[in-house]
Motif scaffolding. Structure first.
Motif, PDB file in Angstrom:
ATOM      1  N   UNK A  72     -22.058 -72.933  70.317  1.00 46.65           N
ATOM      2  CA  UNK A  72     -22.210 -72.153  71.532  1.00 46.65           C
ATOM      3  C   UNK A  72     -20.909 -71.899  72.266  1.00 46.65           C
ATOM      4  N   UNK A  73     -20.938 -70.903  73.129  1.00 45.63           N
ATOM      5  CA  UNK A  73     -19.737 -70.466  73.836  1.00 45.63           C
ATOM      6  C   UNK A  73     -19.181 -71.547  74.764  1.00 45.63           C
ATOM      7  N   UNK A  74     -20.007 -72.499  75.149  1.00 45.01           N
ATOM      8  CA  UNK A  74     -19.571 -73.541  76.070  1.00 45.01           C
ATOM      9  C   UNK A  74     -19.126 -74.819  75.359  1.00 45.01           C
ATOM     10  N   UNK A  75     -18.889 -74.738  74.040  1.00 50.34           N
ATOM     11  CA  UNK A  75     -18.505 -75.927  73.284  1.00 50.34           C
ATOM     12  C   UNK A  75     -17.045 -75.861  72.861  1.00 50.34           C
ATOM     13  N   UNK A  76     -16.512 -76.986  72.480  1.00 51.19           N
ATOM     14  CA  UNK A  76     -15.109 -77.084  72.076  1.00 51.19           C
ATOM     15  C   UNK A  76     -14.849 -76.460  70.710  1.00 51.19           C
ATOM     16  N   UNK A  77     -15.906 -76.239  69.944  1.00 49.79           N
ATOM     17  CA  UNK A  77     -15.736 -75.717  68.574  1.00 49.79           C
ATOM     18  C   UNK A  77     -15.861 -74.195  68.500  1.00 49.79           C
ATOM     19  N   UNK A  78     -16.338 -73.582  69.565  1.00 46.75           N
ATOM     20  CA  UNK A  78     -16.731 -72.175  69.489  1.00 46.75           C
ATOM     21  C   UNK A  78     -15.584 -71.248  69.084  1.00 46.75           C
ATOM     22  N   UNK A  79     -14.449 -71.372  69.723  1.00 47.99           N
ATOM     23  CA  UNK A  79     -13.349 -70.437  69.460  1.00 47.99           C
ATOM     24  C   UNK A  79     -12.902 -70.497  68.010  1.00 47.99           C
ATOM     25  N   UNK A  80     -12.756 -71.700  67.469  1.00 51.81           N
ATOM     26  CA  UNK A  80     -12.350 -71.826  66.063  1.00 51.81           C
ATOM     27  C   UNK A  80     -13.443 -71.322  65.136  1.00 51.81           C
ATOM     28  N   UNK A  81     -14.708 -71.558  65.501  1.00 54.24           N
ATOM     29  CA  UNK A  81     -15.823 -71.055  64.686  1.00 54.24           C
ATOM     30  C   UNK A  81     -15.790 -69.530  64.610  1.00 54.24           C
ATOM     31  N   UNK A  82     -15.642 -68.878  65.754  1.00 49.74           N
ATOM     32  CA  UNK A  82     -15.626 -67.418  65.789  1.00 49.74           C
ATOM     33  C   UNK A  82     -14.456 -66.873  64.969  1.00 49.74           C
ATOM     34  N   UNK A  83     -13.301 -67.479  65.122  1.00 46.16           N
ATOM     35  CA  UNK A  83     -12.120 -67.004  64.400  1.00 46.16           C
ATOM     36  C   UNK A  83     -12.307 -67.139  62.895  1.00 46.16           C
ATOM     37  N   UNK A  88     -13.909 -64.695  57.583  1.00 42.67           N
ATOM     38  CA  UNK A  88     -14.678 -64.797  56.339  1.00 42.67           C
ATOM     39  C   UNK A  88     -15.498 -63.539  56.076  1.00 42.67           C
ATOM     40  N   UNK A  89     -15.940 -62.861  57.133  1.00 43.10           N
ATOM     41  CA  UNK A  89     -16.654 -61.597  56.983  1.00 43.10           C
ATOM     42  C   UNK A  89     -18.070 -61.693  56.469  1.00 43.10           C
ATOM     43  N   UNK A  90     -18.923 -62.552  57.050  1.00 40.23           N
ATOM     44  CA  UNK A  90     -20.334 -62.576  56.640  1.00 40.23           C
ATOM     45  C   UNK A  90     -21.054 -61.311  57.086  1.00 40.23           C
ATOM     46  N   UNK A 104     -22.294 -60.944  75.526  1.00 42.42           N
ATOM     47  CA  UNK A 104     -22.267 -60.139  74.299  1.00 42.42           C
ATOM     48  C   UNK A 104     -20.927 -59.430  74.161  1.00 42.42           C
ATOM     49  N   UNK A 105     -20.469 -58.801  75.230  1.00 40.68           N
ATOM     50  CA  UNK A 105     -19.199 -58.081  75.190  1.00 40.68           C
ATOM     51  C   UNK A 105     -18.034 -59.034  74.920  1.00 40.68           C
ATOM     52  N   UNK A 106     -18.095 -60.228  75.487  1.00 43.18           N
ATOM     53  CA  UNK A 106     -17.054 -61.224  75.242  1.00 43.18           C
ATOM     54  C   UNK A 106     -17.043 -61.651  73.774  1.00 43.18           C
ATOM     55  N   UNK A 107     -18.233 -61.821  73.202  1.00 42.72           N
ATOM     56  CA  UNK A 107     -18.334 -62.218  71.792  1.00 42.72           C
ATOM     57  C   UNK A 107     -17.813 -61.110  70.872  1.00 42.72           C
ATOM     58  N   UNK A 108     -18.194 -59.886  71.152  1.00 43.41           N
ATOM     59  CA  UNK A 108     -17.737 -58.755  70.338  1.00 43.41           C
ATOM     60  C   UNK A 108     -16.219 -58.640  70.407  1.00 43.41           C
ATOM     61  N   UNK A 109     -15.654 -58.798  71.591  1.00 36.94           N
ATOM     62  CA  UNK A 109     -14.199 -58.733  71.736  1.00 36.94           C
ATOM     63  C   UNK A 109     -13.515 -59.840  70.942  1.00 36.94           C
ATOM     64  N   UNK A 110     -14.091 -61.040  70.959  1.00 38.09           N
ATOM     65  CA  UNK A 110     -13.515 -62.150  70.206  1.00 38.09           C
ATOM     66  C   UNK A 110     -13.592 -61.903  68.705  1.00 38.09           C
ATOM     67  N   UNK A 111     -14.704 -61.338  68.251  1.00 40.85           N
ATOM     68  CA  UNK A 111     -14.844 -61.022  66.827  1.00 40.85           C
ATOM     69  C   UNK A 111     -13.809 -59.984  66.402  1.00 40.85           C
ATOM     70  N   UNK A 112     -13.657 -58.958  67.207  1.00 36.96           N
ATOM     71  CA  UNK A 112     -12.707 -57.901  66.862  1.00 36.96           C
ATOM     72  C   UNK A 112     -11.272 -58.411  66.899  1.00 36.96           C
ATOM     73  N   UNK A 114     -10.363 -61.317  66.182  1.00 38.44           N
ATOM     74  CA  UNK A 114     -10.185 -62.195  65.020  1.00 38.44           C
ATOM     75  C   UNK A 114     -10.246 -61.429  63.702  1.00 38.44           C
ATOM     76  N   UNK A 115     -10.394 -60.113  63.777  1.00 44.13           N
ATOM     77  CA  UNK A 115     -10.367 -59.294  62.565  1.00 44.13           C
ATOM     78  C   UNK A 115     -11.674 -59.197  61.823  1.00 44.13           C
ATOM     79  N   UNK A 116     -12.792 -59.372  62.503  1.00 46.97           N
ATOM     80  CA  UNK A 116     -14.086 -59.252  61.825  1.00 46.97           C
ATOM     81  C   UNK A 116     -14.245 -57.857  61.246  1.00 46.97           C
ATOM     82  N   UNK A 117     -14.610 -57.732  59.978  1.00 43.80           N
ATOM     83  CA  UNK A 117     -14.795 -56.403  59.378  1.00 43.80           C
ATOM     84  C   UNK A 117     -15.984 -55.683  60.005  1.00 43.80           C
ATOM     85  N   UNK A 118     -16.032 -54.393  59.814  1.00 49.52           N
ATOM     86  CA  UNK A 118     -17.055 -53.571  60.453  1.00 49.52           C
ATOM     87  C   UNK A 118     -18.462 -54.027  60.067  1.00 49.52           C
TER      88      UNK A 118
END
Length: 288
Positions: A72-83, A88-90, A104-112, A114-118
């Motif tokens: 979750x967004x409030x955990x210490x692991x979240x940022x590394x998980x998202x990156x 990996x591009x699932x 949602x917008x914050x998550x989408x921005x973090x994914x982008x 980190x280079x998440x593919x389309x």
């Protein structure tokens, strides 16, 4: 009509369990959620993260929709998980306890960032009272968000509700999220059934979810896959009826169109087309 992707059975698998990840390659579910959250102990999370990303990159899971559930967004692991998951591009990144459009917008921005593919989409878990009230805003916040996932265990906890047959304490929340998904054109997957030994109870809940309009069910045991696949697929009778409706509609000349004595209108035609699209998409998974 947009291409339909079956999500009848979406199975959680702990990414810290190597044997489970291997077994998942042979389970006939429509989708997998490689879990980094609840199923993984804190000390095992870095290893689980690496294992989930390796599984996604392996290309060994056939046509199954392959997703990673991050912490979750409030955990210490979240940022590394998202990156890591973005790299990996699932097929999707699943995020628990999404409570607002801003998140949602914050998550989408973090994914982008980190280079998440389309092709890597966002699935938002809605599992709190505030998420039920914000469900439409959450579902509508970004085109990258394609699926809502019900977190019924957490919702019951937050409501101080009991787990009972028929899920009456949860029906308001389930309906609110379902309405939001349909209003925004997104898919929605029902929550898990906890008692894996109670087959009759599980099948009854699958039938309820299907009748309400959910696209499928999240699962916690491979033994639940077959029941969910059958429950959320059109029956042979439904497919035959859909074909008959479309044939009658195509053959119309003037006046009222009927099939088996019942009047056929545009809404019936659209429902029939959706039924056939689902059936054809399911058949297309047979080689996966």
């Amino acid at each position: 009509m947009t291409e339909f992707r079956p999500r009848r059975s979406v199975l959680y698998m702990p990414s810290s369990n190597e044997r489970a990840l291997e077994k998942a390659k042979t389970i006939p579910c429509d989708g997998l959620i490689l879990d980094l959250e609840d199923a993984v102990a804190p000390e095992a999370k870095p290893e689980a993260r690496a294992a989930a990303c390796a599984a996604v990159k392996s290309g060994e899971y056939g046509r199954r929709e392959l997703t990673i559930r991050v912490n979750g967004m409030d955990t210490e692991w979240h940022a590394e998980d998202i990156a890591a998951a973005s790299a990996a591009g699932p097929d999707a990144i699943v995020v628990p306890k999404v409570n607002s459009a801003d998140e949602v917008l914050e998550l989408v921005a973090a994914m982008e960032a980190a280079g998440a593919p389309e092709h890597t989409r966002l699935w938002a878990m809605v599992e709190t009272p505030i998420a039920m009230f914000n469900a439409l805003a959450i579902a509508s916040a970004s085109d990258r968000l394609t699926v809502l996932v019900m977190g019924t265990n957490d919702l019951a906890k937050e409501l101080y509700a009991e787990h009972v047959p028929g899920r009456e304490p949860l029906l308001t929340g389930l309906s609110m999220a379902l309405l939001a998904a349909r209003a925004s054109g997104k898919a929605i997957i029902d929550g898990v059934y906890n008692d894996v030994k109670n087959t009759d109870g599980f099948l009854a809940e699958c039938a309820q979810g299907r009748q309400m309009g959910f696209d499928g069910k999240t699962l916690i045991h491979p033994g639940q896959v077959e029941g969910a696949n059958e429950a959320f697929a059109p029956s042979e009778e439904a497919v035959e009826t859909a074909r008959g409706i479309l044939a009658a509609w195509d053959a119309r000349e003037t006046g009222v169109v009927t099939y088996n004595g019942r009047m056929v209108e545009n809404l019936h035609v659209e429902s029939a087309k959706r039924t056939l699209a689902i059936a054809e998409a399911i058949q297309g998974l047979s080689g996966g």
